[in-house]
Design a protein around this motif. Structure first.
Motif, PDB file in Angstrom:
ATOM      1  N   LYS A   3      -5.350  -5.986  -3.280  1.00  0.00           N
ATOM      2  CA  LYS A   3      -4.427  -5.766  -4.391  1.00  0.00           C
ATOM      3  C   LYS A   3      -3.785  -4.389  -4.304  1.00  0.00           C
ATOM      4  CE  LYS A   3      -6.626  -8.858  -7.660  1.00  0.00           C
ATOM      5  NZ  LYS A   3      -7.314  -8.986  -8.942  1.00  0.00           N
ATOM      6  N   LYS A   4      -4.552  -3.407  -3.859  1.00  0.00           N
ATOM      7  CA  LYS A   4      -4.025  -2.058  -3.719  1.00  0.00           C
ATOM      8  C   LYS A   4      -2.919  -2.031  -2.671  1.00  0.00           C
ATOM      9  CE  LYS A   4      -5.372   2.597  -2.374  1.00  0.00           C
ATOM     10  NZ  LYS A   4      -6.447   3.423  -1.818  1.00  0.00           N
ATOM     11  N   ASP A   5      -3.123  -2.706  -1.542  1.00  0.00           N
ATOM     12  CA  ASP A   5      -2.110  -2.740  -0.490  1.00  0.00           C
ATOM     13  C   ASP A   5      -0.855  -3.478  -0.948  1.00  0.00           C
ATOM     14  OD1 ASP A   5      -3.502  -1.243   1.341  1.00  0.00           O
ATOM     15  OD2 ASP A   5      -4.389  -2.975   2.350  1.00  0.00           O
ATOM     16  N   PHE A  11       5.558  -0.936  -4.507  1.00  0.00           N
ATOM     17  CA  PHE A  11       6.093   0.380  -4.851  1.00  0.00           C
ATOM     18  C   PHE A  11       7.079   0.852  -3.783  1.00  0.00           C
ATOM     19  CE2 PHE A  11       5.787   5.060  -4.886  1.00  0.00           C
ATOM     20  CZ  PHE A  11       6.265   5.282  -6.177  1.00  0.00           C
ATOM     21  N   VAL A  12       6.706   0.692  -2.521  1.00  0.00           N
ATOM     22  CA  VAL A  12       7.599   1.078  -1.417  1.00  0.00           C
ATOM     23  C   VAL A  12       8.883   0.249  -1.468  1.00  0.00           C
ATOM     24  CG1 VAL A  12       7.857   1.059   1.097  1.00  0.00           C
ATOM     25  CG2 VAL A  12       5.785   1.973   0.064  1.00  0.00           C
ATOM     26  N   TYR A  72      -0.480  -7.012   4.113  1.00  0.00           N
ATOM     27  CA  TYR A  72      -0.479  -7.084   2.654  1.00  0.00           C
ATOM     28  C   TYR A  72       0.566  -6.143   2.043  1.00  0.00           C
ATOM     29  CZ  TYR A  72      -4.515 -10.066   2.952  1.00  0.00           C
ATOM     30  OH  TYR A  72      -5.336 -11.118   3.233  1.00  0.00           O
ATOM     31  N   ARG A  73       0.799  -5.023   2.676  1.00  0.00           N
ATOM     32  CA  ARG A  73       1.878  -4.141   2.211  1.00  0.00           C
ATOM     33  C   ARG A  73       3.234  -4.800   2.459  1.00  0.00           C
ATOM     34  NH1 ARG A  73      -0.053   2.053   3.471  1.00  0.00           N
ATOM     35  NH2 ARG A  73      -2.041   1.841   2.394  1.00  0.00           N
ATOM     36  N   ALA A  74       3.373  -5.464   3.595  1.00  0.00           N
ATOM     37  CA  ALA A  74       4.611  -6.195   3.880  1.00  0.00           C
ATOM     38  C   ALA A  74       4.799  -7.310   2.862  1.00  0.00           C
ATOM     39  CB  ALA A  74       4.578  -6.757   5.292  1.00  0.00           C
ATOM     40  N   ARG A  75       3.701  -7.933   2.437  1.00  0.00           N
ATOM     41  CA  ARG A  75       3.776  -8.976   1.426  1.00  0.00           C
ATOM     42  C   ARG A  75       4.278  -8.414   0.096  1.00  0.00           C
ATOM     43  NH1 ARG A  75      -1.410 -12.680   0.721  1.00  0.00           N
ATOM     44  NH2 ARG A  75      -0.863 -13.036   2.895  1.00  0.00           N
TER      45      ARG A  75
END
Length: 94
Positions: A3-5, A11-12, A72-75
């Motif tokens: 969830k953090k990622d 945010f990014v 996950y960040r890409a998601r």
């Protein structure tokens, strides 16, 4: 951790869209102030298109996260991009 990622990616994605919107307004604004360009775009009915053009920087962020294997960040970036697409669609209807 997941969830953090995803939150970091969202945010990014928001920051990338805001920077892209600023660059797009600066390029298409012919030297006018950012707020003046946004107000004129809202008055003339092409604010949704301006926001959509600003989302192009999300592609850069997305592919950077994919290349670094941070799926996950890409998601998160992808979720924000879909949200912006839905927002501009609804904004265009009303």
């Amino acid at each position: 951790m997941i969830k953090k990622d995803i939150f970091i990616g969202m945010f990014v994605g928001l920051i990338a869209n805001a920077i892209g919107l600023y660059f797009t307004a600066s390029l298409l604004g012919k030297g006018d102030d950012f707020t003046t360009v946004i107000q004129a775009a809202a008055d003339e009915g092409f604010l949704g298109k301006l926001i959509s053009l600003g989302a192009i920087l999300n592609l850069v962020a997305f592919f950077i996260f994919i290349k670094k294997k941070q799926d996950y960040r890409a998601r998160g970036v992808l979720l924000i991009t879909v949200f912006i697409a839905v927002f501009t669609f609804v904004f265009k209807l009303f």
